[in-house]
Design an enzyme around this catalytic site. Sequence first.
Site, PDB file in Angstrom:
ATOM      1  NE  ARG A  84      62.315-134.655  39.301  1.00 35.58           N
ATOM      2  CZ  ARG A  84      61.080-134.923  40.012  1.00 35.58           C
ATOM      3  NH1 ARG A  84      60.450-135.941  39.773  1.00 35.58           N
ATOM      4  NH2 ARG A  84      60.727-134.056  40.977  1.00 35.58           N
ATOM      5  CG  HIS A 128      61.384-135.269  46.102  1.00 40.81           C
ATOM      6  ND1 HIS A 128      61.457-135.455  44.574  1.00 40.81           N
ATOM      7  CD2 HIS A 128      60.424-135.794  46.506  1.00 40.81           C
ATOM      8  CE1 HIS A 128      60.199-136.366  44.195  1.00 40.81           C
ATOM      9  NE2 HIS A 128      59.831-136.477  45.384  1.00 40.81           N
ATOM     10  CD  GLU A 173      54.199-134.678  43.532  1.00 40.91           C
ATOM     11  OE1 GLU A 173      54.145-135.188  44.823  1.00 40.91           O
ATOM     12  OE2 GLU A 173      54.238-135.419  42.681  1.00 40.91           O
ATOM     13  CG  ASN A 299      55.778-135.083  39.680  1.00 43.67           C
ATOM     14  OD1 ASN A 299      56.544-135.274  38.596  1.00 43.67           O
ATOM     15  ND2 ASN A 299      56.462-135.178  40.744  1.00 43.67           N
ATOM     16  CE1 TYR A 301      53.580-142.038  40.007  1.00 41.60           C
ATOM     17  CE2 TYR A 301      53.324-139.691  40.597  1.00 41.60           C
ATOM     18  CZ  TYR A 301      53.997-140.678  40.477  1.00 41.60           C
ATOM     19  OH  TYR A 301      55.366-140.833  40.628  1.00 41.60           O
ATOM     20  CD  GLU A 353      57.649-138.038  41.045  1.00 39.45           C
ATOM     21  OE1 GLU A 353      56.679-138.586  41.329  1.00 39.45           O
ATOM     22  OE2 GLU A 353      58.416-137.095  41.827  1.00 39.45           O
TER      23      GLU A 353
HETATM   24  C1  FCB Z   1      54.997-138.438  44.206  1.00 39.14           C
HETATM   25  C2  FCB Z   1      56.217-138.040  44.754  1.00 39.14           C
HETATM   26  C3  FCB Z   1      57.344-138.982  44.650  1.00 39.14           C
HETATM   27  C4  FCB Z   1      56.563-140.478  44.903  1.00 39.14           C
HETATM   28  C5  FCB Z   1      55.673-140.557  43.930  1.00 39.14           C
HETATM   29  C6  FCB Z   1      54.800-142.014  44.049  1.00 39.14           C
HETATM   30  O1  FCB Z   1      53.871-137.598  44.723  1.00 39.14           O
HETATM   31  O2  FCB Z   1      56.756-136.934  44.151  1.00 39.14           O
HETATM   32  O3  FCB Z   1      58.088-138.994  45.593  1.00 39.14           O
HETATM   33  O4  FCB Z   1      56.206-140.849  45.991  1.00 39.14           O
HETATM   34  O5  FCB Z   1      54.309-139.698  44.267  1.00 39.14           O
END
Ligand code: FCB
Length: 456
Positions: A84, A128, A173, A299, A301, A353
């Site tokens: 990607r 992006h 995002e 995405n 985290y 992500e």
């Molecule tokens: C996300 C972004 C990516 C990267 C990660 C850590 O928000 O999409 O570009 O910076 O965080």
Amino acid sequence: MMMNEPIDPPHHFPPGFVWGVATSSFQIEGGAAEDGKGESIWDRFCRNPGAIADGSDGDIACDHFHRWREDLDLIAQLGVDAYRFSISWPRVRPGGAGAWNARGLDFYERLVDGLLERGVKPYVTLNHWDLPAELQDSGGWAHRDTVHRFVEYALGVHERLGDRVAAITTHNEPWVIATLGHETGVFAPGVKSRAIAAQVSHHLLLSHGLALQALRAAGCKSQLGIVLNLSPIHPATASAADLARARLEDGRGLRWYLDPLFKAVYPPDVLDFLGADAPRVEPGDLQTIATPMDFLGINYYSRTVVSADTPWDTARGGMAVTEMGWEIYPDGLTELLLRLHHDYAVPPLYVKENGGAFKDQVIDGQVHDADRVAYIASHISAVGDALAQGVNMAGYMVWSLLDNFEWASGYEKRFGIVHVDYPTQRRTMKDSAHWYRAFLQRQRAKNATATVSKGV
Ligand code: FCB
């Protein structure tokens, strides 16, 4: 090789499940003014004193613009199914409108063909975050005309590459672009206005829907969708005030995007909260936004714990945190995927992500990033848990292939499974890259055995 090899997630991932790695144009390419590339809002934003933690910019980054062949070889070595990456809009249409830059399109054509030659599926993201700076001069995403420029851009990319790319993501995002770019102003273009942020989010969603319709009308065969950053919101305590705040933040962060995309409405509680700052929505906009997608990308985290007095906090849940200060909370991913499955009529889901920044050290040509291996393995396991409970999961991608320019954190935070030594641009596979590669091999072997034993 690795010291303590973590046990693979025990789940069964079907043969068609897409495994990948992800990057984005501004974070890796460099070549900031080469071959006719125009300026992006991030090129500009980096010049604001204090905007980037280490005072850096994307002028060189990972020099991927020149080293793309070597990077594609690394991707091939990993044995992933998909890569990607994003296209830099100002590289292919420098002013965002007007003339196209054929040399910019040539670069992405070489990249796409190079991936296909190596047996890797190209997954393209159109936006992006690196909007052409000239479009910002005429209002950027706050201006409704930008929506139409984006549709033209999508069609231009499709015309050149659409016959060869597996998937096209409109936006990465939109919450980050709207909220961090236009409300808190910590990301480009650095605007600080809640009303503008709300209008920007609407225009991003509208341009997504219009682009999908235009691409399909143009005969696009790639899978089409959007990528949202979704962090489950947990109240810090069970107090009425914390619960109410958590509900509101869930509305602002998640339902604000999911409800229009899947139900053609904005959440009424968030509209009430915004009051006069709510976006101007024209008749038919919401129906356009809800144009059916082929996939939804997520995405993930961390989760976010909120209380009435401290609205957003990704570090207070009590678990260990990454170098970004983001709590390591894999269960939040399963929770999120199950919620999407139950609350919305979602198409196949991808984690587009997922990964972590950790303090990496190169010792004798090796990087023993056991924390990152554990992070990735535990999140793959969280995806497996969702899959086992009936969620239609299509794939998982690690953020990121390479250490890169981590936006306002500059080069200080490293997310790569491949280490980049910036002065020499030397790439070194970290233990996490070795583990991912071996894990994928074991997955394939398992699926092959299953197929043989079924006599297929
Ligand atoms: C996300 C972004 C990516 C990267 C990660 C850590 O928000 O999409 O570009 O910076 O965080």
